[in-house]
Design a protein around this motif. Structure first.
Motif, PDB file in Angstrom:
ATOM      1  N   ASP A   1     -35.347 -35.531  52.640  1.00 17.90           N
ATOM      2  CA  ASP A   1     -34.046 -36.189  52.642  1.00 17.90           C
ATOM      3  C   ASP A   1     -33.455 -36.192  54.051  1.00 17.90           C
ATOM      4  O   ASP A   1     -32.772 -37.139  54.454  1.00 17.90           O
ATOM      5  CB  ASP A   1     -33.104 -35.469  51.680  1.00 17.90           C
ATOM      6  CG  ASP A   1     -31.953 -36.353  51.232  1.00 17.90           C
ATOM      7  OD1 ASP A   1     -32.153 -37.581  51.130  1.00 17.90           O
ATOM      8  OD2 ASP A   1     -30.856 -35.826  50.978  1.00 17.90           O
TER       9      ASP A   1
ATOM     10  N   THR B   1     -35.615 -31.774  49.741  1.00 17.06           N
ATOM     11  CA  THR B   1     -34.538 -31.467  50.687  1.00 17.06           C
ATOM     12  C   THR B   1     -34.958 -31.790  52.108  1.00 17.06           C
ATOM     13  O   THR B   1     -34.221 -32.442  52.867  1.00 17.06           O
ATOM     14  CB  THR B   1     -34.142 -29.974  50.588  1.00 17.06           C
ATOM     15  OG1 THR B   1     -33.741 -29.686  49.257  1.00 17.06           O
ATOM     16  CG2 THR B   1     -33.005 -29.656  51.546  1.00 17.06           C
TER      17      THR B   1
ATOM     18  N   SER C   1     -27.926 -31.886  52.636  1.00 16.00           N
ATOM     19  CA  SER C   1     -29.326 -31.446  52.563  1.00 16.00           C
ATOM     20  C   SER C   1     -29.687 -30.619  53.794  1.00 16.00           C
ATOM     21  O   SER C   1     -30.403 -29.609  53.698  1.00 16.00           O
ATOM     22  CB  SER C   1     -30.263 -32.656  52.450  1.00 16.00           C
ATOM     23  OG  SER C   1     -30.113 -33.306  51.207  1.00 16.00           O
TER      24      SER C   1
END
Length: 543
Positions: A245, A242, A278
């Motif tokens: 990203d 996460t 994200s």
């Protein structure tokens, strides 16, 4: 001139012609012939109007301002071509800035993320900018944006980097003691041992860029706010994925230079939308951690050693029940945490990657640095970690680190400033309202300032060496300068010294024969930080 009679006859003849043209069903002819023609004309006019509107927006975005016409500028089209080609900031500097340094005295304009900006690579001019913060405050363009792109949503509305005047002093008063009190050498050692486990599992060269990114993510997670990402051991973990990203995509130049693609037109880019999702999940994590810390402090805190406490705890303690400090809100704390991530994650991993590279390709420098480490930590065939006091006993390793971040600085430029009044820099008139960018990379690679600037030479930083003999030490700015110098500088250097000294003690370093970096570091395309591209290094155990 025609007589009134002839004119009237002409009009009658035109009417007859029209009747003949329309035939017996004039209404049908109007519907099928004339109206479509008029409609097509309207669409053409509308299309032309839209094209003119778009052209006017593009013109306003790219038009060169009159107030800067006395400055030499980097041509617009080659700049855009360089961006589209994915040139690194170093390549851009070598193309456009460094060849004209003498004739411009290190001051010229270019088209950047926020429009036409004055690029400053003159040490004394930079000294003026960094010390006169009231005259040259940080730009507020991030806070002023009506719609937030991924970058502005990630970094937040305000923090130590972007704030000015009272807001900056308020945050600095709280953050400064935290960074001075937190120097967790023991935690750095634990994280380094995890990194060794991954090196030993590798079959062949190690992708140090990726490994060090995970190492520094663990460090900033634990030391920043006491959260265990466990990125070193589980690179595909939920929160690692996460965070990466978001972090790996905030610097995409398309969205930085054309933020409308990341805001108003975001719906056209489904992959980009996923990055925003994200970030939303990451923000939820930050909120939970902050609330948990507040709850812990309300119950009396923890018994952790002072210098091993995480920064979040120390910052909350500094603003908790202390009349000397104005406490930060949860939103303000969140924005500072993200700043610590940006400053302590990629920048530190890039710096360490550069150090390992230069050690690997300069065996005599590697041997000298290792001897210094062994003299302090001994050469027994077992892992030994330096204490906080021993970190001060690596002067040569420190020179190696300083030279590495001269050639691969944590950031290629500093956050833009704005001139609040008409002024002069390096003999050049700077109008009020001008955006100014301090160009770090054009300082560090400048042959007018450094001897053989592309050569790796740690002795530049010896006592009485090249840097000290320069007319201005502002030719070297890996951590900025003045009162706004990076608050996490000593923290990052301590982290690097622990890991690098331990690596030198345990491994011999070399570059794979087929490395793309054999003739020098190849840097990635434009980004917030200066990242080597796909850096692999051989680690040969010494014991």
């Amino acid at each position: 001139m025609a007589s009134p009679t002839s004119t009237s006859q002409y009009q009658i003849d035109r009417m007859r012609s029209m009747i003949l043209l329309l035939g017996s069903d004039p209404i049908n002819i109007i519907k099928t012939k004339l109206l479509p023609s008029i409609t097509r004309s309207k669409f053409k006019l509308l299309g032309a109007a839209i094209a003119l509107y778009v052209a006017s927006i593009v013109y306003r975005a790219f038009a060169y301002p009159r107030k800067l016409r006395h400055l030499k500028r980097v041509p617009l089209l080659p700049t855009l071509k360089s961006l589209m080609a994915g040139d690194s900031d170093l390549e851009t500097s070598k193309k456009f800035m460094l060849p004209h340094w003498k004739e411009t005295n290190g001051v010229m304009s270019f088209w950047g993320q926020f429009g036409w900006t004055v690029n400053v690579a003159n040490p004394e001019a930079i000294r003026t900018i960094l010390y006169k913060t009231d005259m040259f405050p940080k730009t507020t363009v991030f806070q002023e944006q009506k719609y937030k792109n991924l970058m502005t949503k990630f970094v937040g509305d305000n923090n130590l980097v972007f704030s000015n005047a009272h807001e900056w002093r308020k945050r600095r008063k709280i953050a400064n003691p935290a960074f001075h009190r937190s120097m967790p050498a023991k935690t750095f050692a634990v994280l380094t041992s995890r990194m060794f486990e991954q090196i030993e599992k590798a079959d062949g060269p190690v992708d140090v860029q990726k490994l060090l990114q995970r190492f520094t993510l663990d460090a900033i997670g634990l030391i920043g706010f006491g959260f265990e990402f466990n990125a070193t051991n589980t690179p595909e973990g939920e929160w690692v994925t996460t965070y990466n990203d978001v972090a790996d995509n905030v610097g995409d130049f398309k969205y930085l230079f054309f933020p409308i693609l990341d805001t108003t037109l975001l719906g056209l880019f489904p992959e980009r939308q996923k990055k925003h999702e994200s970030l939303n999940r990451l923000n939820e994590l930050f909120d939970r951690v902050i609330q948990h810390k507040k709850s812990e402090l309300a119950k009396g805190g923890s018994n952790v050693e002072e210098n091993e406490k995480d920064l979040l705890t120390l910052m909350m303690e500094a603003g908790n029940g202390d009349d000397q400090h104005e406490p930060l809100t949860s939103k303000e704390i969140r924005d500072e945490l993200v700043l610590f991530f940006i400053a302590g994650h990629d920048t530190t991993s890039n710096a360490m990657t550069a150090v390992l590279y230069y050690l690997a390709v300069n065996s005599h420098i590697q041997a000298k640095a290792r001897k210094e480490v062994l003299d302090v930590l001994g050469d027994e065939p077992l892992d030994v970690w330096p204490t906080l006091e021993q970190l001060k006993e690596f002067p040569y390793l420190s020179k190696v680190m300083k030279e590495a971040i001269r050639l691969a600085p944590p950031a290629t430029s500093l956050i833009e400033r704005v001139a609040k009044v008409d002024t002069e820099l390096a003999g050049v008139f700077i109008p009020k309202g001008t955006l100014l960018q301090v160009d770090v990379i054009s300082l560090h690679y400048n042959e007018n300032l450094w001897k053989s600037p592309t050569k790796f030479d740690p002795e530049r930083f010896a006592d009485g060496g090249e840097l000290e003999s320069m007319p201005s030490t502002y030719a070297y700015l890996p951590f900025g300068g003045g009162s706004r110098q990076c608050i996490g500088m000593n923290f990052s250097l301590a982290e690097q010294r622990v890991a690098l000294s331990s690596i030198l003690r345990k491994y011999e370093l070399s570059l794979p024969e087929n490395s793309i970096h054999k003739d020098g570091i190849v840097f990635d395309s434009p980004n917030i930080t200066m990242a080597p591209k796909g850096m692999e290094i051989n680690f040969t155990p010494r014991y």
